[in-house]
Write a protein that holds these residues in place. Structure first.
Motif, PDB file in Angstrom:
ATOM      1  N   ALA A 209       0.835  -1.218   0.000  1.00  0.00           N
ATOM      2  CA  ALA A 209       0.000   0.000   0.000  1.00  0.00           C
ATOM      3  C   ALA A 209       0.861   1.256   0.000  1.00  0.00           C
ATOM      4  O   ALA A 209       0.502   2.272  -0.618  1.00  0.00           O
ATOM      5  N   ASP A 210       2.013   1.212   0.650  1.00  0.00           N
ATOM      6  CA  ASP A 210       2.900   2.380   0.693  1.00  0.00           C
ATOM      7  C   ASP A 210       3.487   2.688  -0.685  1.00  0.00           C
ATOM      8  O   ASP A 210       3.570   3.847  -1.102  1.00  0.00           O
ATOM      9  N   ILE A 211       3.912   1.638  -1.400  1.00  0.00           N
ATOM     10  CA  ILE A 211       4.465   1.860  -2.746  1.00  0.00           C
ATOM     11  C   ILE A 211       3.382   2.347  -3.688  1.00  0.00           C
ATOM     12  O   ILE A 211       3.592   3.268  -4.485  1.00  0.00           O
ATOM     13  N   VAL A 212       2.217   1.717  -3.617  1.00  0.00           N
ATOM     14  CA  VAL A 212       1.107   2.099  -4.494  1.00  0.00           C
ATOM     15  C   VAL A 212       0.715   3.551  -4.258  1.00  0.00           C
ATOM     16  O   VAL A 212       0.526   4.334  -5.207  1.00  0.00           O
ATOM     17  N   ALA A 213       0.612   3.939  -2.978  1.00  0.00           N
ATOM     18  CA  ALA A 213       0.237   5.324  -2.654  1.00  0.00           C
ATOM     19  C   ALA A 213       1.268   6.312  -3.190  1.00  0.00           C
ATOM     20  O   ALA A 213       0.919   7.356  -3.759  1.00  0.00           O
ATOM     21  N   ARG A 214       2.554   5.993  -3.030  1.00  0.00           N
ATOM     22  CA  ARG A 214       3.602   6.889  -3.530  1.00  0.00           C
ATOM     23  C   ARG A 214       3.568   6.986  -5.059  1.00  0.00           C
ATOM     24  O   ARG A 214       3.690   8.077  -5.631  1.00  0.00           O
ATOM     25  N   GLU A 320       8.759 -12.121   6.446  1.00  0.00           N
ATOM     26  CA  GLU A 320       7.564 -11.386   6.834  1.00  0.00           C
ATOM     27  C   GLU A 320       7.730 -10.650   8.164  1.00  0.00           C
ATOM     28  O   GLU A 320       7.187  -9.552   8.353  1.00  0.00           O
ATOM     29  N   SER A 321       8.502 -11.219   9.081  1.00  0.00           N
ATOM     30  CA  SER A 321       8.713 -10.581  10.384  1.00  0.00           C
ATOM     31  C   SER A 321       9.463  -9.260  10.259  1.00  0.00           C
ATOM     32  O   SER A 321       9.397  -8.419  11.164  1.00  0.00           O
ATOM     33  N   GLN A 322      10.183  -9.072   9.149  1.00  0.00           N
ATOM     34  CA  GLN A 322      10.955  -7.846   8.916  1.00  0.00           C
ATOM     35  C   GLN A 322      10.267  -6.889   7.944  1.00  0.00           C
ATOM     36  O   GLN A 322      10.746  -5.779   7.708  1.00  0.00           O
ATOM     37  N   LEU A 323       9.145  -7.326   7.371  1.00  0.00           N
ATOM     38  CA  LEU A 323       8.520  -6.582   6.281  1.00  0.00           C
ATOM     39  C   LEU A 323       7.861  -5.286   6.747  1.00  0.00           C
ATOM     40  O   LEU A 323       7.043  -5.285   7.660  1.00  0.00           O
ATOM     41  N   THR A 324       8.241  -4.192   6.101  1.00  0.00           N
ATOM     42  CA  THR A 324       7.569  -2.900   6.272  1.00  0.00           C
ATOM     43  C   THR A 324       7.442  -2.262   4.906  1.00  0.00           C
ATOM     44  O   THR A 324       8.157  -2.619   3.966  1.00  0.00           O
ATOM     45  N   GLY A 325       6.564  -1.293   4.790  1.00  0.00           N
ATOM     46  CA  GLY A 325       6.428  -0.572   3.541  1.00  0.00           C
ATOM     47  C   GLY A 325       7.703   0.141   3.159  1.00  0.00           C
ATOM     48  O   GLY A 325       8.107   0.167   1.996  1.00  0.00           O
ATOM     49  N   GLU A 326       8.377   0.717   4.151  1.00  0.00           N
ATOM     50  CA  GLU A 326       9.625   1.451   3.898  1.00  0.00           C
ATOM     51  C   GLU A 326      10.710   0.524   3.355  1.00  0.00           C
ATOM     52  O   GLU A 326      11.396   0.854   2.377  1.00  0.00           O
ATOM     53  N   LEU A 328      10.331  -2.391   1.874  1.00  0.00           N
ATOM     54  CA  LEU A 328       9.937  -2.879   0.553  1.00  0.00           C
ATOM     55  C   LEU A 328      10.214  -1.830  -0.513  1.00  0.00           C
ATOM     56  O   LEU A 328      10.719  -2.141  -1.598  1.00  0.00           O
ATOM     57  N   MET A 329       9.914  -0.576  -0.213  1.00  0.00           N
ATOM     58  CA  MET A 329      10.189   0.500  -1.163  1.00  0.00           C
ATOM     59  C   MET A 329      11.686   0.644  -1.418  1.00  0.00           C
ATOM     60  O   MET A 329      12.116   0.837  -2.554  1.00  0.00           O
ATOM     61  N   GLN A 330      12.482   0.556  -0.369  1.00  0.00           N
ATOM     62  CA  GLN A 330      13.934   0.679  -0.513  1.00  0.00           C
ATOM     63  C   GLN A 330      14.483  -0.399  -1.441  1.00  0.00           C
ATOM     64  O   GLN A 330      15.293  -0.115  -2.330  1.00  0.00           O
ATOM     65  N   LYS A 331      14.044  -1.637  -1.230  1.00  0.00           N
ATOM     66  CA  LYS A 331      14.528  -2.734  -2.069  1.00  0.00           C
ATOM     67  C   LYS A 331      14.057  -2.582  -3.509  1.00  0.00           C
ATOM     68  O   LYS A 331      14.817  -2.811  -4.456  1.00  0.00           O
ATOM     69  N   ALA A 332      12.790  -2.221  -3.690  1.00  0.00           N
ATOM     70  CA  ALA A 332      12.249  -2.047  -5.038  1.00  0.00           C
ATOM     71  C   ALA A 332      12.977  -0.925  -5.774  1.00  0.00           C
ATOM     72  O   ALA A 332      13.367  -1.073  -6.942  1.00  0.00           O
ATOM     73  N   ASP A 333      13.180   0.206  -5.091  1.00  0.00           N
ATOM     74  CA  ASP A 333      13.869   1.341  -5.711  1.00  0.00           C
ATOM     75  C   ASP A 333      15.300   0.974  -6.099  1.00  0.00           C
ATOM     76  O   ASP A 333      15.774   1.308  -7.189  1.00  0.00           O
ATOM     77  N   LYS A 334      15.990   0.272  -5.198  1.00  0.00           N
ATOM     78  CA  LYS A 334      17.384  -0.104  -5.452  1.00  0.00           C
ATOM     79  C   LYS A 334      17.497  -1.005  -6.678  1.00  0.00           C
ATOM     80  O   LYS A 334      18.427  -0.877  -7.486  1.00  0.00           O
ATOM     81  N   LEU A 335      16.540  -1.905  -6.841  1.00  0.00           N
ATOM     82  CA  LEU A 335      16.552  -2.806  -7.989  1.00  0.00           C
ATOM     83  C   LEU A 335      16.194  -2.075  -9.276  1.00  0.00           C
ATOM     84  O   LEU A 335      16.875  -2.202 -10.298  1.00  0.00           O
TER      85      LEU A 335
END
Length: 372
Positions: A209-214, A320-326, A328-335
Motif C-alpha cells: 500500500a505504501d508503494i502504491v500510494a507513492r 515477513e517478520s521484517q517486512l515494512t512498507g519502507e 519494501l520501497m527501498q529494495k524495489a527502488d534499489k533494484l
C-alpha cells in the motif's frame, strides 16, 4: 495405460498433478486417469473442472501443538490412517493402474504407500526445495523421486531421484513482454507486479500500500496489484495515504489476477510469496523478484524455496517478520534504478528455469511403465 494420481490439500500439490495428467493425455489420448483426493479438499473442485475423474478418502495430518483439542484430533488422525489405507486399497484394486503418481499432501501418503505394497510401480514429485513430510516418508517405497530443484537432493540421499523441475503452463513460456505491455495499456515506465495469493496476504497488502500510494502521487512506477478476497480494504487504506486509485492511470489494483501470464510478462519486478509453482513461473520468465515467504506453511518450506533463488543471485528476500512498507520501497527502488543489476538477476533466474518439466516427467513415466 492406466494412471492413478494422488495429491491434494493445496493448489501447490493439485496443479502439478493436473499438469502431469494433462501432458500425458496430450501425448497418449487413450490413457485412463483416476485421481484420489481428500474428501473435503479443494481437489474435489479443481480435478473435475480439468476433466478428470476423482474418488475420495478421508485423511488428516497430525497437530503439532499438544492442546487437549489437538490431542483428540491426533487420535482421529491415527484412526484415519488405517481407514484411509483400506479405502485406498479398494479403489486401487478396482482401477488396476499401471503406475501411481504422488504429488504430495496428506492424501498422497496412504495411496502411494498402499499401491507400493500391492506391487504397483509408484513415483512421487516434490515441488519444494525443502520436501514435505509425506514425500520424505514415501521416498524409500517408490521407483523414482522427481525433484523440482537440486537443493532438495540432500533430503533424499538414499532414494533414486531425478531433477525434473515443476510443470509450467504453456502460456507462461510463450508470453512476450512488449506485446503484454501493449495489451495492458502500459508505457515505458517500470512495471511492478505484486500479489499474495487468492485470499490475499495482509502483511504484503499493508507494505505494498505504501508503494502504491507513492506511485499514485509521483507516477514513477506502473503497478499491478492483486489484494485477494480478504483484502477488500486495500483501496481505502491507499486512499487514506493520499492516493485515489480510481484517478491514477498508472495503477491497476484488483482483487484477483486472471491473466497472470500477461501481467508477469509485462513486469520488470515481481513482489510475491515463494510458492514452488510461482517461483518456477518466475524463473521461466526470468523475472527479478522480491520474495516474501509465508511463515504459515509446513516446515517453513517457502523460506527454503526463496533461498534457493537468493543463493543463486536470482531474487531478493524479505522475511515477513521484517517486512515494512519502507523496507519494501527501498529494495524495489534499489533494484529498479539499476538496469544492469536487474538484467543480471533476470539472467540468473532464467539459468535456474527448467522449461521442459512436463516432458521430463513423462519420460520417467514411460520408463517405469515400459512403453516407448
Amino acid at each position: 495405460m492406466k494412471v492413478l494420481l494422488a495429491g491434494g490439500g493445496t493448489a501447490g500439490h493439485i496443479n502439478p498433478a493436473l499438469a502431469i495428467a494433462g501432458y500425458i493425455r496430450e501425448k497418449r489420448p487413450d490413457t485412463e486417469f483416476l485421481f484420489i483426493g481428500n474428501k473435503d479438499g479443494m481437489e474435489q473442485r479443481l480435478v473435475p473442472q480439468a476433466g478428470f475423474e476423482i474418488k475420495s478418502i478421508v485423511i488428516s495430518g497430525f497437530k503439532r501443538s499438544l492442546s487437549p483439542k489437538n490431542m483428540i484430533e491426533n487420535v482421529k488422525t491415527v484412526k484415519r490412517t488405517f481407514s484411509s489405507s483400506r479405502e485406498a486399497k479398494k479403489i486401487i484394486a478396482e482401477f488396476k493402474p499401471d503406475i501411481c503418481i504422488g504429488t504430495g499432501g496428506y492424501v498422497s501418503g496412504p495411496v502411494i504407500r498402499t499401491a507400493a505394497k500391492m506391487g504397483i510401480p509408484c513415483i512421487i514429485h516434490e515441488q519444494n526445495a525443502f520436501p514435505g513430510v509425506t514425500n520424505k516418508m514415501l521416498a524409500k517405497s517408490v521407483k523414482k523421486v522427481m525433484l523440482a530443484v537440486p537443493d532438495a537432493k540432500k533430503y533424499f540421499e538414499k532414494a533414486d531421484f531425478v531433477i525434473t523441475g515443476n510443470p509450467v503452463r504453456g502460456e507462461i513460456l510463450t508470453a512476450e513482454k512488449e506485446k503484454s505491455r501493449q495489451e495492458l495499456g502500459l508505457d515505458s515506465r517500470p512495471v511492478i507486479l505484486s500479489f499474495g495469493g487468492s485470499l490475499g496476504a495482509r502483511k504484503i497488502n499493508e507494505a505494498v500500500a505504501d508503494i502504491v500510494a507513492r506511485s499514485g502521487k509521483d507516477g514513477r512506477y506502473q503497478h499491478i496489484h492483486a489484494y485477494g478476497s480478504y483484502g477488500q480494504w486495500f483501496p481505502s487504506v491507499v486512499k487514506e495515504k493520499g492516493t485515489d486509485i480510481e484517478k491514477c492511470d498508472n495503477l491497476d489494483i484488483r482483487p484477483y489476477i486472471d491473466n497472470m501470464s500477461t501481467c508477469m510478462a509485462a513486469a520488470d519486478l515481481v513482489i510475491c510469496r515463494a510458492g514452488a509453482i510461482t517461483l518456477s513461473e518466475i524463473q521461466a520468465m526470468g523475472k527479478p523478484a522480491i520474495l516474501i515467504p509465508s511463515p504459515n506453511v509446513a516446515e517453513n518450506h517457502q523460506y527454503h524455496n526463496a533461498m534457493a533463488l537468493v543463493n543463486k543471485g536470482a531474487a531478493e528476500i524479505i522475511e515477513e517478520s521484517q517486512l515494512t512498507g519502507e523496507l519494501l520501497m527501498q529494495k524495489a527502488d534499489k533494484l529498479l534504478i539499476d538496469p544492469q543489476n536487474l538484467a543480471k538477476i533476470s539472467e540468473n533466474s532464467k539459468k535456474m528455469a527448467i522449461i521442459d518439466a512436463n516432458e521430463r516427467i513423462y519420460s520417467v513415466v514411460k520408463r517405469i511403465v515400459g512403453i516407448i
